[in-house]
Design a protein around this motif. Structure first.
Motif, PDB file in Angstrom:
ATOM      1  N   LYS A 112       0.825  -1.217   0.000  1.00  0.00           N
ATOM      2  CA  LYS A 112       0.000   0.000   0.000  1.00  0.00           C
ATOM      3  C   LYS A 112       0.857   1.263   0.000  1.00  0.00           C
ATOM      4  CE  LYS A 112      -3.891   2.237   2.321  1.00  0.00           C
ATOM      5  NZ  LYS A 112      -4.934   2.117   3.367  1.00  0.00           N
ATOM      6  N   LYS A 113       1.848   1.323   0.872  1.00  0.00           N
ATOM      7  CA  LYS A 113       2.694   2.519   0.942  1.00  0.00           C
ATOM      8  C   LYS A 113       3.447   2.728  -0.361  1.00  0.00           C
ATOM      9  CE  LYS A 113       6.227   4.817   3.721  1.00  0.00           C
ATOM     10  NZ  LYS A 113       7.143   4.699   4.891  1.00  0.00           N
ATOM     11  N   LEU A 114       3.969   1.634  -0.949  1.00  0.00           N
ATOM     12  CA  LEU A 114       4.693   1.748  -2.218  1.00  0.00           C
ATOM     13  C   LEU A 114       3.782   2.290  -3.320  1.00  0.00           C
ATOM     14  CD1 LEU A 114       6.731  -1.599  -2.225  1.00  0.00           C
ATOM     15  CD2 LEU A 114       7.582   0.704  -1.723  1.00  0.00           C
ATOM     16  N   LEU A 115       2.530   1.820  -3.345  1.00  0.00           N
ATOM     17  CA  LEU A 115       1.587   2.273  -4.370  1.00  0.00           C
ATOM     18  C   LEU A 115       1.161   3.724  -4.132  1.00  0.00           C
ATOM     19  CD1 LEU A 115      -0.605  -0.933  -4.759  1.00  0.00           C
ATOM     20  CD2 LEU A 115       1.135  -0.080  -6.337  1.00  0.00           C
ATOM     21  N   ASN A 116       1.063   4.123  -2.871  1.00  0.00           N
ATOM     22  CA  ASN A 116       0.698   5.509  -2.562  1.00  0.00           C
ATOM     23  C   ASN A 116       1.808   6.487  -2.941  1.00  0.00           C
ATOM     24  OD1 ASN A 116      -1.946   6.283  -0.812  1.00  0.00           O
ATOM     25  ND2 ASN A 116      -1.469   4.121  -0.592  1.00  0.00           N
ATOM     26  N   ASN A 117       3.039   6.008  -2.966  1.00  0.00           N
ATOM     27  CA  ASN A 117       4.158   6.865  -3.338  1.00  0.00           C
ATOM     28  C   ASN A 117       4.517   6.765  -4.818  1.00  0.00           C
ATOM     29  OD1 ASN A 117       4.547   7.854  -0.722  1.00  0.00           O
ATOM     30  ND2 ASN A 117       5.808   6.104  -0.140  1.00  0.00           N
ATOM     31  N   TYR A 118       3.746   5.980  -5.555  1.00  0.00           N
ATOM     32  CA  TYR A 118       4.002   5.747  -6.974  1.00  0.00           C
ATOM     33  C   TYR A 118       3.275   6.799  -7.803  1.00  0.00           C
ATOM     34  CZ  TYR A 118       4.060   3.160 -11.423  1.00  0.00           C
ATOM     35  OH  TYR A 118       4.226   2.780 -12.730  1.00  0.00           O
ATOM     36  N   ASN A 119       3.967   7.449  -8.726  1.00  0.00           N
ATOM     37  CA  ASN A 119       3.377   8.573  -9.454  1.00  0.00           C
ATOM     38  C   ASN A 119       3.432   8.407 -10.970  1.00  0.00           C
ATOM     39  OD1 ASN A 119       2.545  10.325  -7.266  1.00  0.00           O
ATOM     40  ND2 ASN A 119       4.731  10.524  -6.819  1.00  0.00           N
ATOM     41  N   LYS A 120       3.231   7.173 -11.421  1.00  0.00           N
ATOM     42  CA  LYS A 120       3.167   6.946 -12.859  1.00  0.00           C
ATOM     43  C   LYS A 120       1.770   6.430 -13.218  1.00  0.00           C
ATOM     44  CE  LYS A 120       8.134   6.088 -12.929  1.00  0.00           C
ATOM     45  NZ  LYS A 120       9.205   5.118 -13.232  1.00  0.00           N
ATOM     46  N   ILE A 121       1.662   5.337 -13.955  1.00  0.00           N
ATOM     47  CA  ILE A 121       0.361   4.865 -14.444  1.00  0.00           C
ATOM     48  C   ILE A 121      -0.069   3.617 -13.677  1.00  0.00           C
ATOM     49  CG2 ILE A 121      -0.899   3.972 -16.447  1.00  0.00           C
ATOM     50  CD1 ILE A 121       1.154   5.523 -18.198  1.00  0.00           C
ATOM     51  N   ILE A 122      -1.265   3.671 -13.113  1.00  0.00           N
ATOM     52  CA  ILE A 122      -1.867   2.501 -12.475  1.00  0.00           C
ATOM     53  C   ILE A 122      -3.172   2.181 -13.191  1.00  0.00           C
ATOM     54  CG2 ILE A 122      -2.899   1.530 -10.389  1.00  0.00           C
ATOM     55  CD1 ILE A 122      -0.992   3.169  -8.727  1.00  0.00           C
ATOM     56  N   ILE A 123      -3.265   0.955 -13.695  1.00  0.00           N
ATOM     57  CA  ILE A 123      -4.487   0.470 -14.339  1.00  0.00           C
ATOM     58  C   ILE A 123      -5.120  -0.551 -13.406  1.00  0.00           C
ATOM     59  CG2 ILE A 123      -5.475  -0.737 -16.334  1.00  0.00           C
ATOM     60  CD1 ILE A 123      -2.894   0.123 -17.879  1.00  0.00           C
ATOM     61  N   GLY A 124      -6.350  -0.297 -12.997  1.00  0.00           N
ATOM     62  CA  GLY A 124      -7.076  -1.266 -12.189  1.00  0.00           C
ATOM     63  C   GLY A 124      -8.298  -1.742 -12.954  1.00  0.00           C
TER      64      GLY A 124
END
Length: 206
Positions: A112-124
Motif C-alpha cells: 500500500k505505501k509503495l503504491l501511494n508513493n508511486y506517481n506513474k500509471i496505475i491500471i485497475g
C-alpha cells in the motif's frame, strides 16, 4: 512534475481486448518498451495468473504497445525486491478477481505505501479498480467493507447490467453505504492529477 494517471476499468473483454476508447487513451499514455508490473488477486494461482497476464499482453500488442520488461507480483515474488520492482515500473496493472482477497494479499506484502508513493500509471480492472478507493463496500452474499488503497477519491462498482434486476438491487443496496460510480463493462474512468474523465455510460448513486 508528477504525472500520476489512474485508470478504473469495469472490465477488459476477454475475446476482443481493449475497446477503441480504452486503446486510444492507453496508446496516448503508455510509451512502447516500457516496464509493466501485474499485481494479481489470488497470489497462489500461478498458472491462472500467467495465463491471464499473457492474454493481457496480447491485447496490448494488438494496440501496438509492447513491454521490454514484465513483472508479476504473487507468492513467487521475493518481498525484498518489491520496492525495486515498483520503482522500475512505468505501468502497474492491478487485475480483477476477488476484491477482498486481493487487498489482503496487497496488505500482506506491504504494497500500500509503495503504491501511494508511486506517481506513474496505475491500471485497475474490476477488483483492481474497486480497491483503488479509500473505503470499499461491495456485495458478496453480504455487505463487505474494508479499507482500500486510497489512491483515488472515486469508488467504482463494475459490471453494471441495467437489464439484470438482481444486479440493480445489489448496486442500490451498496449505494446506501457509500457513493458509488456504477459502470457497465465498456465504461471506464481516467484520472490524471485529480482531473477526472469518464468514458461511456455511468450512474452515480448514494
Amino acid at each position: 512534475m508528477e504525472n500520476k494517471i489512474n485508470y478504473l476499468f469495469s472490465s477488459v473483454d476477454k475475446e476482443n481486448g481493449f475497446t477503441e476508447k480504452q486503446a486510444l487513451c492507453l496508446k496516448n499514455d503508455i510509451k512502447n518498451n516500457s516496464t509493466i508490473t501485474f499485481i494479481t488477486s489470488d497470489f497462489n494461482s500461478y498458472e491462472k495468473n500467467d495465463e491471464f497476464i499473457n492474454m493481457i499482453l496480447v491485447f496490448f500488442k494488438k494496440i501496438d504497445i509492447e513491454f521490454k520488461k514484465i513483472y508479476t507480483i504473487d507468492n513467487r515474488t521475493n518481498i525484498s525486491s518489491l520496492k525495486t520492482i515498483i520503482a522500475d515500473s512505468d505501468v502497474i496493472y492491478i487485475t480483477g478477481g476477488n476484491p477482498q482477497r486481493q487487498i489482503e494479499n496487497i496488505n500482506k506484502f506491504n504494497l500500500k505505501k509503495l503504491l501511494n508513493n508511486y506517481n506513474k500509471i496505475i491500471i485497475g480492472v474490476s477488483a483492481g479498480a474497486i480497491n483503488q478507493a479509500n473505503k470499499i463496500t461491495y456485495w458478496d452474499n453480504e455487505i463487505i467493507t474494508y479499507e482500500g488503497l486510497n489512491l483515488v477519491n472515486i469508488h467504482i462498482y463494475p459490471h453494471l447490467d441495467i437489464n439484470n434486476i438482481d444486479n440493480l438491487k445489489e448496486i442500490l443496496l451498496v449505494s446506501k453505504y457509500q457513493r458509488i460510480y456504477a459502470l457497465p463493462d465498456n465504461s471506464f474512468i481516467r484520472i490524471q492529477n485529480d482531473n477526472i474523465e469518464i468514458y461511456g455510460d455511468y450512474y452515480v448513486l448514494g
